[in-house]
Enzyme design. Structure first.
Site, PDB file in Angstrom:
ATOM      1  N   GLU A   1     -26.536  19.874 -14.904  1.00  0.00           N
ATOM      2  CA  GLU A   1     -26.100  19.025 -15.897  1.00  0.00           C
ATOM      3  C   GLU A   1     -25.106  18.064 -15.269  1.00  0.00           C
ATOM      4  O   GLU A   1     -24.163  18.650 -14.838  1.00  0.00           O
ATOM      5  CB  GLU A   1     -25.374  19.638 -17.218  1.00  0.00           C
ATOM      6  CG  GLU A   1     -24.999  18.601 -18.450  1.00  0.00           C
ATOM      7  CD  GLU A   1     -24.493  19.139 -19.596  1.00  0.00           C
ATOM      8  OE1 GLU A   1     -24.332  18.539 -20.548  1.00  0.00           O
ATOM      9  OE2 GLU A   1     -23.865  20.351 -19.330  1.00  0.00           O
TER      10      GLU A   1
ATOM     11  N   ASP B   1     -21.280   8.188 -20.310  1.00  0.00           N
ATOM     12  CA  ASP B   1     -20.467   7.032 -20.720  1.00  0.00           C
ATOM     13  C   ASP B   1     -21.860   5.747 -20.855  1.00  0.00           C
ATOM     14  O   ASP B   1     -22.229   5.681 -19.521  1.00  0.00           O
ATOM     15  CB  ASP B   1     -19.609   6.664 -19.661  1.00  0.00           C
ATOM     16  CG  ASP B   1     -18.453   5.473 -19.954  1.00  0.00           C
ATOM     17  OD1 ASP B   1     -19.192   4.648 -20.752  1.00  0.00           O
ATOM     18  OD2 ASP B   1     -17.516   5.616 -20.002  1.00  0.00           O
TER      19      ASP B   1
END
Length: 215
Positions: A44, A118
């Site tokens: 991840e 983001d």
């Protein structure tokens, strides 16, 4: 989101090299040695405080998991959980997602997760998006050709951008969902901290699963 500094974070990281590696140049091809046994490796990129990766490691003991996070405080939160749980199939990296080919050997990663990265909405920051072509090239370099990439976001603009970026790169889509929590095709969804809070307020989560062209 940048987390506030925590004075306990750095000492905790320094005290537990058995669970966490800091900017691990020199570990390429050697990650399985960090676990109790070799298993398919899932990564991840941008793990936040670790709800997703910890629950995935608990739910899937047949896989090894690595949480990579650039923020020291965020990875320290995950480390604190791992110190308590001592999961044999979870390791952590404090490092930069732009340096993946320095950290992993070709084909070393079976599956890769991008959760609520983001969105970098300004066009001048497009190259920072984790689904920009240069990042996709790094993922392709380290991933097993049979593996898949899962991407989740609540940002529709970022999701649409990512669909176009991956399509232009030549990736193949296995799943595209505009509302994860209402999609009957999706089973066993594991939430991040942000996803849990956002969806509880009625927000829609978008998800795609894709792979690089094989053969």
């Amino acid at each position: 989101m940048r987390l506030r500094n925590k004075p306990w974070a750095a000492p905790l990281i320094a005290a537990h090299p058995e669970y966490i590696t800091v900017r691990p140049v020199g570990m390429t091809g050697k990650w399985q040695s960090k676990f109790d046994q070799a298993r398919p490796l899932a990564l991840e990129v941008g793990s936040g405080k670790g709800k997703f990766i910890v629950e995935m490691a608990q739910a899937h003991p047949e896989q090894n998991f690595i949480a990579l996070e650039i923020q020291e405080v965020a990875i320290a939160y995950i480390l604190r959980k791992q110190v308590a749980l001592n999961l044999p199939n979870l390791q952590l990296i404090l490092g930069d997602g732009a340096d993946l080919t320095d950290y992993f050997a070709p084909g070393e990663v079976a599956n890769l997760y991008l959760n609520f990265s983001d969105p970098w909405p300004k066009s001048k920051h497009v190259k920072r998006r984790l689904t920009y072509a240069s990042f996709l090239a790094q993922y392709q370099a380290i991933m097993d050709p049979a593996g898949s990439l899962q991407f989740k976001t609540d940002n529709q603009g970022f999701f649409e951008y990512s669909l176009v970026s991956m399509n232009n790169y030549g990736m193949v889509f296995d799943l595209v969902s505009l509302d994860v929590h209402q999609d009957a095709r999706i089973e066993g969804n594991v939430e991040t901290e942000y996803e849990h809070k956002f969806s509880a307020k009625g927000g829609r989560i978008h998800e795609l699963v894709a792979h690089f062209k094989r053969g």
